[in-house]
Design a protein around this motif. Structure first.
Motif, PDB file in Angstrom:
ATOM      1  N   GLU A  10       0.839  -1.196   0.000  1.00  0.00           N
ATOM      2  CA  GLU A  10       0.000   0.000   0.000  1.00  0.00           C
ATOM      3  C   GLU A  10       0.872   1.244   0.000  1.00  0.00           C
ATOM      4  N   VAL A  11       0.326   2.314  -0.578  1.00  0.00           N
ATOM      5  CA  VAL A  11       1.060   3.582  -0.633  1.00  0.00           C
ATOM      6  C   VAL A  11       0.050   4.721  -0.713  1.00  0.00           C
ATOM      7  N   PHE A  12       0.263   5.727   0.099  1.00  0.00           N
ATOM      8  CA  PHE A  12      -0.581   6.917   0.089  1.00  0.00           C
ATOM      9  C   PHE A  12      -0.227   7.790  -1.113  1.00  0.00           C
ATOM     10  N   PRO A  13      -1.186   8.363  -1.816  1.00  0.00           N
ATOM     11  CA  PRO A  13      -2.622   8.431  -1.524  1.00  0.00           C
ATOM     12  C   PRO A  13      -3.457   7.395  -2.283  1.00  0.00           C
ATOM     13  N   LEU A  14      -2.836   6.411  -2.911  1.00  0.00           N
ATOM     14  CA  LEU A  14      -3.575   5.491  -3.773  1.00  0.00           C
ATOM     15  C   LEU A  14      -4.295   4.402  -2.998  1.00  0.00           C
ATOM     16  N   VAL A  15      -3.674   3.867  -1.973  1.00  0.00           N
ATOM     17  CA  VAL A  15      -4.327   2.847  -1.153  1.00  0.00           C
ATOM     18  C   VAL A  15      -3.708   2.904   0.239  1.00  0.00           C
ATOM     19  N   LYS A  39      12.321   2.929  -7.255  1.00  0.00           N
ATOM     20  CA  LYS A  39      11.031   2.736  -7.891  1.00  0.00           C
ATOM     21  C   LYS A  39      10.149   1.942  -6.930  1.00  0.00           C
ATOM     22  N   ILE A  40       8.892   2.359  -6.803  1.00  0.00           N
ATOM     23  CA  ILE A  40       7.938   1.683  -5.922  1.00  0.00           C
ATOM     24  C   ILE A  40       7.199   0.629  -6.731  1.00  0.00           C
ATOM     25  N   LEU A  41       7.088  -0.576  -6.179  1.00  0.00           N
ATOM     26  CA  LEU A  41       6.305  -1.651  -6.790  1.00  0.00           C
ATOM     27  C   LEU A  41       5.077  -1.897  -5.935  1.00  0.00           C
ATOM     28  N   LEU A  42       3.890  -1.817  -6.556  1.00  0.00           N
ATOM     29  CA  LEU A  42       2.621  -1.897  -5.850  1.00  0.00           C
ATOM     30  C   LEU A  42       1.665  -2.798  -6.622  1.00  0.00           C
ATOM     31  N   ALA A  47      -8.206   1.331  -7.436  1.00  0.00           N
ATOM     32  CA  ALA A  47      -7.979   2.773  -7.356  1.00  0.00           C
ATOM     33  C   ALA A  47      -6.638   3.156  -7.969  1.00  0.00           C
ATOM     34  N   ALA A  48      -5.637   2.319  -7.768  1.00  0.00           N
ATOM     35  CA  ALA A  48      -4.316   2.602  -8.328  1.00  0.00           C
ATOM     36  C   ALA A  48      -4.340   2.509  -9.846  1.00  0.00           C
ATOM     37  N   MET A  49      -4.996   1.478 -10.384  1.00  0.00           N
ATOM     38  CA  MET A  49      -5.070   1.325 -11.832  1.00  0.00           C
ATOM     39  C   MET A  49      -5.895   2.437 -12.468  1.00  0.00           C
ATOM     40  N   ALA A  50      -6.946   2.876 -11.784  1.00  0.00           N
ATOM     41  CA  ALA A  50      -7.740   3.990 -12.309  1.00  0.00           C
ATOM     42  C   ALA A  50      -6.896   5.251 -12.398  1.00  0.00           C
ATOM     43  N   ALA A  51      -6.056   5.471 -11.373  1.00  0.00           N
ATOM     44  CA  ALA A  51      -5.206   6.659 -11.370  1.00  0.00           C
ATOM     45  C   ALA A  51      -4.187   6.618 -12.509  1.00  0.00           C
ATOM     46  N   VAL A  52      -3.613   5.440 -12.761  1.00  0.00           N
ATOM     47  CA  VAL A  52      -2.586   5.357 -13.798  1.00  0.00           C
ATOM     48  C   VAL A  52      -3.200   5.495 -15.188  1.00  0.00           C
ATOM     49  N   ARG A  53      -4.407   4.975 -15.367  1.00  0.00           N
ATOM     50  CA  ARG A  53      -5.029   5.049 -16.687  1.00  0.00           C
ATOM     51  C   ARG A  53      -5.627   6.414 -16.967  1.00  0.00           C
ATOM     52  N   ASP A  54      -6.046   7.114 -15.901  1.00  0.00           N
ATOM     53  CA  ASP A  54      -6.591   8.455 -16.081  1.00  0.00           C
ATOM     54  C   ASP A  54      -5.496   9.502 -16.206  1.00  0.00           C
ATOM     55  N   PRO A  90      -5.660  -8.577 -13.064  1.00  0.00           N
ATOM     56  CA  PRO A  90      -7.026  -8.335 -12.577  1.00  0.00           C
ATOM     57  C   PRO A  90      -7.607  -9.441 -11.720  1.00  0.00           C
ATOM     58  N   GLU A  91      -7.366 -10.718 -12.053  1.00  0.00           N
ATOM     59  CA  GLU A  91      -7.980 -11.787 -11.270  1.00  0.00           C
ATOM     60  C   GLU A  91      -7.440 -11.837  -9.847  1.00  0.00           C
ATOM     61  N   MET A  92      -6.288 -11.207  -9.623  1.00  0.00           N
ATOM     62  CA  MET A  92      -5.704 -11.199  -8.282  1.00  0.00           C
ATOM     63  C   MET A  92      -5.935  -9.882  -7.525  1.00  0.00           C
ATOM     64  N   PHE A  93      -5.927  -8.763  -8.214  1.00  0.00           N
ATOM     65  CA  PHE A  93      -5.915  -7.483  -7.509  1.00  0.00           C
ATOM     66  C   PHE A  93      -7.095  -6.567  -7.829  1.00  0.00           C
ATOM     67  N   ASP A  94      -7.842  -6.826  -8.892  1.00  0.00           N
ATOM     68  CA  ASP A  94      -8.965  -5.963  -9.254  1.00  0.00           C
ATOM     69  C   ASP A  94     -10.207  -6.399  -8.475  1.00  0.00           C
ATOM     70  N   ARG A  95     -10.262  -5.976  -7.204  1.00  0.00           N
ATOM     71  CA  ARG A  95     -11.346  -6.399  -6.316  1.00  0.00           C
ATOM     72  C   ARG A  95     -11.808  -5.223  -5.462  1.00  0.00           C
ATOM     73  N   PRO A  96     -13.096  -5.229  -5.067  1.00  0.00           N
ATOM     74  CA  PRO A  96     -13.574  -4.194  -4.145  1.00  0.00           C
ATOM     75  C   PRO A  96     -13.061  -4.462  -2.737  1.00  0.00           C
ATOM     76  N   GLY A  97     -13.370  -3.547  -1.836  1.00  0.00           N
ATOM     77  CA  GLY A  97     -12.935  -3.725  -0.457  1.00  0.00           C
ATOM     78  C   GLY A  97     -11.517  -3.217  -0.247  1.00  0.00           C
ATOM     79  N   SER A  98     -10.923  -3.608   0.858  1.00  0.00           N
ATOM     80  CA  SER A  98      -9.559  -3.191   1.172  1.00  0.00           C
ATOM     81  C   SER A  98      -8.579  -4.084   0.422  1.00  0.00           C
TER      82      SER A  98
END
Length: 486
Positions: A10-15, A39-42, A47-54, A90-98
């Motif tokens: 996790e890393v602020f402000p993304l998660v 370089k940070i690996l996350l 939310a993180a993927m939305a930020a990178v694509r936007d 996506p099958e591992m990390f694209d999920r709702p919740g924390s």
């Protein structure tokens, strides 16, 4: 220029679920400013993927990791020059919740598989198998979610050095022997001196046992976790590796946490001019519906409503404090029974206590600026950031003398008058907490003495600059040790 891959879950402000996110943002930024190629690996959470694509992100690699197709995306950590790499699967990390739990608060059933994949991707980058054209000399791993990285790299010739940081030893990443088998880990790792921990697989034990250097987030916590009381069954291993264990006190990001520039508070102030702190106090009371009266201190608490944070102690002390005329502001979420007790207390003392369940970043800043006393009765606290935020904002902390709290808060009974900045209590009991709050409330009425405490707290350096230099030294030691072992 040392090349460092900073692996974190996790890393602020993304998660963000806790202090790990704050450290994972501010330490790499401080290292980058000092000349480290970091370089940070996350994991690629939604939310993180939305930020990178936007934003201005780009895909820099596509490869297979076992049965999974992975894409690696690059962007910049918001507000910094630090490159951020996202592991998009996506099958591992694209999920709702924390990051670790679903919306109902239950752990994801496949967390071991998710963070095993994350570790494999980190190792592929380190060994030049991801096709990114950049090889780290060192991987800085953080908490159990990255604990398998040093394990997977251990048998590799010419591997990068590894540093593993313990942010909270109570979270260990424990899974069944069946899960160990399902991950395909070598049989020789199922031993008491490897990954087996009382017939379970322990991710954090991998980091503790295999990394070249270990760090934790305060000097006191480094000592505490070597004892049975705080070691959670791993104290023997930590004593065995004490020669490579260093306690480095966390810093805070003073770009986001400074009363002189904070965009979340209604009026800015500084050590030299505290007049607007009173404005922040009045604004906070009005915002939360508290009585406007003065003369008694306003107590603040921000944190998880769980036993570790001492919320049960605070609940036993608050009725008396409120009956005496003090006021309180609470922000947090956690155990349902504690939430209900706080709401009942608010109904019993209208205008004297405000309870906000959940987390609100802006409100956290306004509480830190507007409160007179910040209460942290944690039973254990590896470092703690809120007490440093409060010191920086001239809000006097009352803390249990443990972990990083005792490394940052100094009681007038224990130090010279010119060094005191808050109040401490030794026993994690309602009586100890009540006495410390009462001592603080008594001194609060002596405005000159109170201002001295505020000055001492606000004058200290809580930034990451010096801490980053310490980590650079640890990196050099880890690199030298890894080279000598080849």
């Amino acid at each position: 220029m040392t090349r460092v891959l900073f692996a974190t879950s996790e890393v602020f402000p993304l998660v963000k679920t806790g202090g790990l996110a704050d450290v994972s943002a501010s330490l790499p930024d401080a290292l980058c400013r000092s000349g480290i190629d970091v370089k940070i690996l996350l994991p690629g959470y939604p939310a993180a993927m939305a930020a990178v694509r936007d934003g201005d992100g780009e895909r820099i690699a596509r490869f297979s990791a076992g049965f999974h197709r992975v894409e690696l995306w690059q962007t910049r950590l918001p507000g910094t020059a630090v490159p951020l790499w996202l592991v998009d699967c996506p099958e591992m990390f694209d999920r709702p919740g924390s990051p670790y739990q679903d919306s109902e608060g239950a752990d994801w059933w496949d967390n071991a598989h998710r963070y095993h994949l994350f570790a494999r991707v980190a190792c592929m980058i380190a060994l030049g198998e991801a096709g990114v054209g950049w090889l780290p000399e060192l991987i800085h791993c953080n908490d159990w979610q990255t604990g398998l990285i040093p394990v997977l790299l251990d048998p590799i010739p010419n591997r990068p050095a590894t540093v593993f940081t313990i942010h909270n030893l109570s979270y260990q990443g424990l899974f069944s022997h069946e899960t160990f088998r399902a991950l395909g880990l070598p049989d020789h790792l199922w031993r008491f001196d490897r990954l087996e921990f009382y017939d379970q697989l322990s991710f954090i034990k991998g980091g503790l046992g295999f990394a070249d250097q270990l760090t934790t987030v305060s000097p006191s916590y480094a000592r505490e976790i070597q004892s049975p009381a705080f070691g959670y069954g791993l104290d023997g291993l930590l004593r065995f590796r004490q020669n490579v264990l260093t306690g480095v006190l966390n810093g805070i990001d003073t770009r986001h946490w400074s009363p002189a520039s904070d965009e979340h508070i209604p009026a800015r102030y500084s050590q030299g001019d505290l007049a607007n702190k009173g404005t922040c106090r009045k604004w906070l009371k009005k915002e939360l519906g508290l009585e406007a009266k003065d003369g008694q201190p306003l107590l603040g608490f921000i944190g998880r409503l769980v036993e570790q944070k001492g919320i049960d102690l605070l609940l036993q002390v608050l009725p008396t404090a409120l009956a005496q005329g003090m006021q309180a502001v609470i922000l947090g979420s956690g155990q349902h029974s504690y939430e209900q007790e706080l709401l009942a207390l608010a109904a019993r003392f209208p205008g004297r206590i405000a309870v906000t369940l959940g987390y609100d970043e802006g409100l956290a800043h306004r509480i830190t600026a507007g409160a007179d006393i910040f209460v942290m009765p944690s039973r254990f606290e590896p470092c703690g950031l809120n007490q440093m935020y409060s010191l920086c904002y001239g809000t006097v902390p009352v803390v249990h003398r443990v972990g990083g709290l005792q490394d940052t808060v100094f009681d007038p009974r224990d130090v010279d008058p010119g060094e005191a900045n808050g109040f401490c209590f030794d026993a994690p009991s309602p009586e100890g907490l009540a006495q410390a709050i009462q001592r603080a409330a008594t001194l609060f009425r002596d405005r000159r003495a109170w201002r001295k405490l505020q000055d001492h707290g606000m004058a200290a350096d809580y930034s990451w600059q010096q801490r980053a230099q310490t980590y650079e030294g640890i990196y050099r030691t880890a690199l030298a040790g890894a080279r000598a072992a080849r």
